[in-house]
Design an enzyme around this catalytic site. Structure first.
Site, mmCIF file in Angstrom:
data_model
loop_
_atom_site.group_PDB
_atom_site.id
_atom_site.type_symbol
_atom_site.label_atom_id
_atom_site.label_comp_id
_atom_site.label_asym_id
_atom_site.label_seq_id
_atom_site.Cartn_x
_atom_site.Cartn_y
_atom_site.Cartn_z
ATOM 1 C CE LYS A 92 0.690 1.818 3.430
ATOM 2 N NZ LYS A 92 1.912 2.333 4.130
ATOM 3 C CE1 TYR A 128 -2.046 -0.193 7.592
ATOM 4 C CE2 TYR A 128 -0.720 1.754 7.128
ATOM 5 C CZ TYR A 128 -0.856 0.378 7.177
ATOM 6 O OH TYR A 128 0.190 -0.429 6.808
#
Ligand code: NDP
Length: 374
Positions: free
Chosen positions: A147, A230
């Site tokens: 990510k 996140y």
């Protein structure tokens, strides 16, 4: 034992299906039909540990992924790809990697000829994810990409298209989808355990950073790209719905020289359907780590919410009774099993693309001062 038990619980729950109500976890991920699969019988294939090659031997690959690959049941560390020759000897010694399974960025494409490598795991600076994911897919390998998936939505589209074209699986390194406390938050929200969720707070920040993370060309942005993602993920998987619009405000730069290319901190709000909101913060100069969901009849909270270990959970009914696990080992084993079982991954490229789309909308809102529709 605990980890094994948890993995089998995950498969019983069909965890892949619960993550997001609004997103397909199937589209774009082709069925595994690689050469090795054809060379082994079905039974041998199911027993065989799949070989993973890590691309980019930095902090995450060395500190988390390689050690986790010593605990996996369905895959193992078979190869490395590095631009730093001085790292090779130690990695080969520590992990018993044959000389023929060591690549650099120039000869990387010849990995196509190596039957030991089934999966390429891209652990490079963000802006390099697209190139190496596409090259790995074109070499006939399944790919896990870290990510954020890429720095633009267009790049995500190219990666998804390359996976379809190659008929290989593409997954994003969303380890928290395999972490019991975060799964509990998904259940709390998506199963409306204390009624519908009205509001979410998510903060993620580090007290300092350095290197490529401060370089916009390599990172694509500041803490939003690195740790704020996140918070976006957490709001999405707690609610099981998608944001419709965002607003955002950049924080002050206490060190304008250090943060000349990227934001130092950022607060943003995501509007979800039915008036639900998520207020989030990310920073490179403040330690923060929180996920809190306010529901009609109670609340749930993780603090810290996103680290590799030590996650703590509580609801208005009391403490969450969840085990700590090796998130990366479970994540990589699940991907290897998805390949063996010819099923989609619960954390596919499409999920990564949606996050990048939201991150881009947040930056647009930050720069324009306007509400931006996602
Ligand atoms: P590091 O800087 O520690 O490592 C990156 C590695 O990439 C380097 O060591 C180097 O490896 C290689 N590299 C190739 N070209 C460059 C370049 N131009 N500049 C810098 N490095 C280069 O980064 P991290 O390991 O912390 O992060 C890598 C990726 O993993 C990022 O996308 C990050 O977002 C993600 N990440 C995910 C985490 C998670 O929890 N899921 C946690 C931490 C990071 P070599 O010398 O071998 O070529």
């Amino acid at each position: 034992m605990e980890r094994r038990k948890f993995v089998s619980q995950l498969s019983l729950m069909g965890i892949g299906g619960m993550a997001f109500a609004g997103l397909s976890s199937i589209g774009g991920c082709g069925s595994p039909s690689n050469q090795q699969a054809e060379e082994h019988t079905d039974e041998q294939q199911a027993e065989r540990k799949l070989g993973i090659a890590l691309v980019g031997l930095g902090g995450y690959a060395g500190g988390q992924l390689a050690p986790a690959l010593q605990e996996t049941d369905h895959c193992y560390l078979a190869g490395i790809v590095t631009g730093t020759p001085s790292k090779i000897d130690k990695w080969r010694r520590d992990y018993d990697i044959p000389e023929g399974n060591v690549y650099n960025y120039e000869n990387f494409d010849t990995i196509a000829d190596n039957p030991d490598i089934d999966i390429v795991y891209v652990v490079l600076p963000n802006a390099m994810h697209t190139e190496y994911t596409i090259r790995a897919l074109q070499a006939g390998k399944h790919v896990i990409c870290e990510k954020p998936m890429a720095v633009t939505v267009e790049d995500c589209d190219r990666m998804i298209a390359a996976a379809k074209e190659a008929g290989k699986l593409l997954s994003i390194g969303y380890r928290l989808h395999f972490e019991p406390h975060n799964i509990e938050m998904m259940r709390f929200g998506q199963e409306k355990r204390m009624g519908a969720i009205k509001h979410i707070i998510a903060d993620n920040g580090m007290g300092s950073t350095e290197g490529w993370r401060l370089d916009k060309a390599l990172a694509g942005g500041g803490p939003l790209m690195d740790v704020g993602i996140y918070c976006v993920q957490a709001a999405r998987y707690t609610l099981g719905t998608e944001p419709v619009a965002v607003t955002a405000k950049e924080g002050p730069k206490t060190d304008p020289e250090m943060f000349k290319e990227v934001e130092e901190s950022l607060t943003w709000e995501m509007e979800f359907p039915d008036g639900v909101t998520a207020v989030c913060k990310s920073s490179y100069s403040e330690n923060m780590n929180l996920l809190r969901a306010e529901a009609e009849h109670g609340w749930a909270k993780l603090e810290p919410a996103f680290p590799y270990s030590g996650i703590q959970g509580e609801t208005s009914d009391g403490e969450m009774d969840c085990e700590g696990v090796n998130q990366q080992a479970i994540q990589m084993d699940d991907f290897a099993k998805a390949i063996k079982e010819n099923r989609p991954t619960p954390v596919p490229g499409e999920m990564g693309r949606q996050d990048v789309k939201i991150l881009q909308a947040i930056y647009q809102a930050m720069e324009s001062g306007e509400r931006v529709v996602v």
